[in-house]
Design a protein around this motif. Sequence first.
Motif, PDB file in Angstrom:
ATOM      1  N   GLY A  84       0.851  -1.189   0.000  1.00  0.00           N
ATOM      2  CA  GLY A  84       0.000   0.000   0.000  1.00  0.00           C
ATOM      3  C   GLY A  84       0.875   1.223   0.000  1.00  0.00           C
ATOM      4  O   GLY A  84       2.053   1.164  -0.344  1.00  0.00           O
ATOM      5  N   ASP A  85       0.319   2.368   0.427  1.00  0.00           N
ATOM      6  CA  ASP A  85       1.082   3.610   0.372  1.00  0.00           C
ATOM      7  C   ASP A  85       1.148   4.353   1.702  1.00  0.00           C
ATOM      8  O   ASP A  85       1.396   5.545   1.746  1.00  0.00           O
ATOM      9  CB  ASP A  85       0.517   4.532  -0.700  1.00  0.00           C
ATOM     10  N   LYS A  86       0.934   3.667   2.803  1.00  0.00           N
ATOM     11  CA  LYS A  86       0.993   4.308   4.114  1.00  0.00           C
ATOM     12  C   LYS A  86       2.350   4.068   4.751  1.00  0.00           C
ATOM     13  O   LYS A  86       2.977   3.047   4.527  1.00  0.00           O
ATOM     14  CB  LYS A  86      -0.089   3.750   5.037  1.00  0.00           C
ATOM     15  N   TYR A  87       2.760   5.042   5.546  1.00  0.00           N
ATOM     16  CA  TYR A  87       3.959   4.896   6.363  1.00  0.00           C
ATOM     17  C   TYR A  87       3.548   4.712   7.813  1.00  0.00           C
ATOM     18  O   TYR A  87       2.551   5.277   8.264  1.00  0.00           O
ATOM     19  CB  TYR A  87       4.825   6.168   6.311  1.00  0.00           C
ATOM     20  N   ILE A 120       9.967  -0.170   3.493  1.00  0.00           N
ATOM     21  CA  ILE A 120      11.032   0.825   3.402  1.00  0.00           C
ATOM     22  C   ILE A 120      12.362   0.187   3.022  1.00  0.00           C
ATOM     23  O   ILE A 120      12.706  -0.893   3.470  1.00  0.00           O
ATOM     24  CB  ILE A 120      11.161   1.581   4.743  1.00  0.00           C
ATOM     25  N   ARG A 121      13.117   0.914   2.206  1.00  0.00           N
ATOM     26  CA  ARG A 121      14.463   0.465   1.853  1.00  0.00           C
ATOM     27  C   ARG A 121      15.412   1.649   1.850  1.00  0.00           C
ATOM     28  O   ARG A 121      15.039   2.778   1.546  1.00  0.00           O
ATOM     29  CB  ARG A 121      14.491  -0.242   0.508  1.00  0.00           C
ATOM     30  N   ASP A 122      16.630   1.379   2.199  1.00  0.00           N
ATOM     31  CA  ASP A 122      17.712   2.343   2.141  1.00  0.00           C
ATOM     32  C   ASP A 122      18.266   2.300   0.717  1.00  0.00           C
ATOM     33  O   ASP A 122      18.457   1.216   0.158  1.00  0.00           O
ATOM     34  CB  ASP A 122      18.785   1.942   3.168  1.00  0.00           C
ATOM     35  N   THR A 123      18.538   3.452   0.130  1.00  0.00           N
ATOM     36  CA  THR A 123      18.992   3.484  -1.264  1.00  0.00           C
ATOM     37  C   THR A 123      20.368   2.853  -1.449  1.00  0.00           C
ATOM     38  O   THR A 123      20.713   2.427  -2.543  1.00  0.00           O
ATOM     39  CB  THR A 123      19.009   4.922  -1.808  1.00  0.00           C
ATOM     40  N   VAL A 124      21.145   2.757  -0.387  1.00  0.00           N
ATOM     41  CA  VAL A 124      22.472   2.133  -0.465  1.00  0.00           C
ATOM     42  C   VAL A 124      22.456   0.706   0.080  1.00  0.00           C
ATOM     43  O   VAL A 124      22.918  -0.236  -0.566  1.00  0.00           O
ATOM     44  CB  VAL A 124      23.519   2.979   0.298  1.00  0.00           C
ATOM     45  N   GLN A 125      21.891   0.519   1.266  1.00  0.00           N
ATOM     46  CA  GLN A 125      21.917  -0.779   1.946  1.00  0.00           C
ATOM     47  C   GLN A 125      20.796  -1.719   1.507  1.00  0.00           C
ATOM     48  O   GLN A 125      20.860  -2.912   1.750  1.00  0.00           O
ATOM     49  CB  GLN A 125      21.824  -0.583   3.468  1.00  0.00           C
ATOM     50  N   HIS A 161      15.042   2.935  12.583  1.00  0.00           N
ATOM     51  CA  HIS A 161      15.001   4.395  12.426  1.00  0.00           C
ATOM     52  C   HIS A 161      14.232   5.002  13.599  1.00  0.00           C
ATOM     53  O   HIS A 161      13.249   4.429  14.043  1.00  0.00           O
ATOM     54  CB  HIS A 161      14.309   4.735  11.098  1.00  0.00           C
ATOM     55  N   PRO A 162      14.660   6.163  14.081  1.00  0.00           N
ATOM     56  CA  PRO A 162      13.976   6.761  15.234  1.00  0.00           C
ATOM     57  C   PRO A 162      12.564   7.280  14.934  1.00  0.00           C
ATOM     58  O   PRO A 162      11.732   7.349  15.829  1.00  0.00           O
ATOM     59  CB  PRO A 162      14.897   7.913  15.642  1.00  0.00           C
ATOM     60  N   THR A 163      12.283   7.644  13.695  1.00  0.00           N
ATOM     61  CA  THR A 163      10.979   8.213  13.354  1.00  0.00           C
ATOM     62  C   THR A 163      10.127   7.263  12.529  1.00  0.00           C
ATOM     63  O   THR A 163       8.981   7.011  12.852  1.00  0.00           O
ATOM     64  CB  THR A 163      11.145   9.528  12.563  1.00  0.00           C
ATOM     65  N   TYR A 164      10.686   6.750  11.447  1.00  0.00           N
ATOM     66  CA  TYR A 164       9.936   5.853  10.572  1.00  0.00           C
ATOM     67  C   TYR A 164       9.986   4.442  11.115  1.00  0.00           C
ATOM     68  O   TYR A 164      11.028   3.963  11.542  1.00  0.00           O
ATOM     69  CB  TYR A 164      10.486   5.884   9.144  1.00  0.00           C
ATOM     70  N   LYS A 165       8.857   3.789  11.082  1.00  0.00           N
ATOM     71  CA  LYS A 165       8.754   2.425  11.595  1.00  0.00           C
ATOM     72  C   LYS A 165       8.147   1.531  10.533  1.00  0.00           C
ATOM     73  O   LYS A 165       7.424   1.974   9.644  1.00  0.00           O
ATOM     74  CB  LYS A 165       7.884   2.384  12.872  1.00  0.00           C
ATOM     75  N   GLN A 166       8.463   0.265  10.645  1.00  0.00           N
ATOM     76  CA  GLN A 166       7.901  -0.731   9.745  1.00  0.00           C
ATOM     77  C   GLN A 166       7.624  -1.977  10.563  1.00  0.00           C
ATOM     78  O   GLN A 166       8.469  -2.433  11.320  1.00  0.00           O
ATOM     79  CB  GLN A 166       8.890  -1.045   8.626  1.00  0.00           C
TER      80      GLN A 166
END
Length: 183
Positions: A84-87, A120-125, A161-166
């Motif tokens: 979906g498109d929610k964070y 979520i994905r990190d653009t490098v890792q 991450h301190p703010t974004y969660k998954q």
Amino acid sequence: MMNKLKQFINDSSLKKVDMSIVVMMSHGNNIDNTGRIVHGGFTQIYGVDNEGLQIDTVLDLFSAESCRALAGKPKIFIFQCCRGDKYETLHHDAAPMRDIKRKHSDMLIAFSTLPGFYSIRDTVQGSWYIQSIYEVFKRHTKEFDVETLLKIVDQELSKKHPTYKQTSMYESRGFKCCYLNPK
């Protein structure tokens, strides 16, 4: 993807294996082919042709009817895709039947995120979920069964991450206790 999956489930060497692990990593969402958002557990994963493949279609391919070579054997599915498109953010009477075969049993289906949410994905890792799976399975495979490992993965994922969660999730469909590397 469908051609590769069909090729896989029809491979005669599957008769000799003890279990199967299928990992699918791509873009995904909860939008059906008419463009309508479907709430709940509906998820499509996309191939290089930009065609969506429903997760339930993938799982049906591995049913005891469709893939007899894996009937009664553990099947683990890991889906790394958005749903979906929610964070997520940090905030303060039946008649008896005979000869029934369990069609969709012995399956463990793992998702990188909840229905309706981004993965979520990190653009490098790369993918947070796949990073966590790698780290946890590498450290604890000899100690714990797969379901416990997935619970630890979710704990690790919550610390990325301190703010974004998954939040990851998994679904057990008659899946028995399974160790990848028993003591």
